[in-house]
Design a protein around this motif. Sequence first.
Motif, short mmCIF file in Angstrom:
data_model
loop_
_atom_site.label_atom_id
_atom_site.label_comp_id
_atom_site.label_asym_id
_atom_site.label_seq_id
_atom_site.Cartn_x
_atom_site.Cartn_y
_atom_site.Cartn_z
N ALA A 215 1.73 -11.33 -13.59
CA ALA A 215 1.21 -10.08 -13.06
C ALA A 215 1.80 -8.86 -13.76
O ALA A 215 1.29 -7.75 -13.60
CB ALA A 215 1.48 -9.99 -11.55
N MET B 294 -1.47 -6.51 1.26
CA MET B 294 -1.50 -6.66 -0.19
C MET B 294 -0.19 -7.27 -0.66
O MET B 294 0.87 -6.70 -0.47
CB MET B 294 -1.72 -5.29 -0.86
N ASP B 295 -0.25 -8.46 -1.27
CA ASP B 295 0.99 -9.11 -1.66
C ASP B 295 1.57 -8.50 -2.93
O ASP B 295 0.94 -7.67 -3.61
CB ASP B 295 0.81 -10.62 -1.80
N PHE C 244 2.09 -9.72 -5.85
CA PHE C 244 1.39 -10.02 -7.09
C PHE C 244 0.33 -8.95 -7.37
O PHE C 244 0.23 -8.43 -8.48
CB PHE C 244 0.72 -11.40 -7.01
N GLU C 245 -0.46 -8.62 -6.34
CA GLU C 245 -1.50 -7.61 -6.50
C GLU C 245 -0.89 -6.23 -6.71
O GLU C 245 -1.40 -5.43 -7.50
CB GLU C 245 -2.43 -7.61 -5.29
N VAL C 246 0.20 -5.94 -6.00
CA VAL C 246 0.88 -4.66 -6.20
C VAL C 246 1.33 -4.52 -7.65
O VAL C 246 1.13 -3.48 -8.28
CB VAL C 246 2.09 -4.53 -5.26
N CYS C 247 1.91 -5.58 -8.19
CA CYS C 247 2.39 -5.55 -9.57
C CYS C 247 1.23 -5.35 -10.54
O CYS C 247 1.33 -4.56 -11.49
CB CYS C 247 3.15 -6.83 -9.89
N ARG C 248 0.14 -6.03 -10.31
CA ARG C 248 -1.03 -5.85 -11.19
C ARG C 248 -1.54 -4.42 -11.15
O ARG C 248 -1.90 -3.85 -12.19
CB ARG C 248 -2.15 -6.83 -10.78
N ARG C 249 -1.55 -3.82 -9.97
CA ARG C 249 -2.03 -2.44 -9.86
C ARG C 249 -1.05 -1.46 -10.50
O ARG C 249 -1.47 -0.45 -11.09
CB ARG C 249 -2.27 -2.09 -8.39
N GLU D 267 0.82 -1.20 0.00
CA GLU D 267 0.00 0.00 0.00
C GLU D 267 0.86 1.26 0.00
O GLU D 267 0.61 2.20 -0.77
CB GLU D 267 -0.93 -0.01 1.22
#
Length: 225
Positions: free
Chosen positions: A93, A58-59, A61-66, A35
């Motif tokens: 990702a 937030m791992d 993978f999700e950070v990279c996608r965002r 975050e």
Amino acid sequence: MAQILLIEDDQSIRTSLALALGRHGHQTREADTGEDGLRMLASAEPDVVVLDLMLPGMDGFEVCRRIRAKSAVPVIMLTARGDDFDVVGGLEAGADDYVIKPVQPRVLDARIRAVLRRGTFAEQTQSDRYRDLTIDRAALTVTKGDQQLALTPTELRVLLELSRSPGQVLSRMQLLELVWEYDYLGDSRLVDNCVQRLRAKIEDEPARPVFVQTVRGFGYRFGPV
């Protein structure tokens, strides 16, 4: 000097990497959660993001996608040794490259410098048009129809290398050498995942590609023109 955003929750690793990158001439901003990293990304506009995948909350993978949803900034992920799940998930990702933990600063520095060079590649010819796809090699832009595409430096370099000689097949190992600057046996998944992301942006039907075609057992080619 490159501006690096380092997102890593382990304080000792984060501090040692920031110091080491500083010795290699880089300036580093640090975040200990995904975050915080995303908030810094919006204000810092780094040249490269170095991202640990195993983050609290937030791992990675999700950070990279965002990150990929709104930015073409190169992302180098930090992954556990031999963990194929991390590597595949991170590449899918949208990561451009990866470095295995425990991280050797000279290796990370080499990958940072390699990914930065992908965005400064230029040729003498001005532009080429293939159907509705225009590749401006001087401006390093790609347009489909009347829309300029947001390609990452890695995606752009793959497209430039493949389209330099339409119809010529380049193996995955050749692309690893030309784009990622691996001078040894690298990970072909870097190539395959980048091609998949590139097709999603330039092809009308990514599952039936026209521009970036697979030559089974060999690699990829650009065409038909």
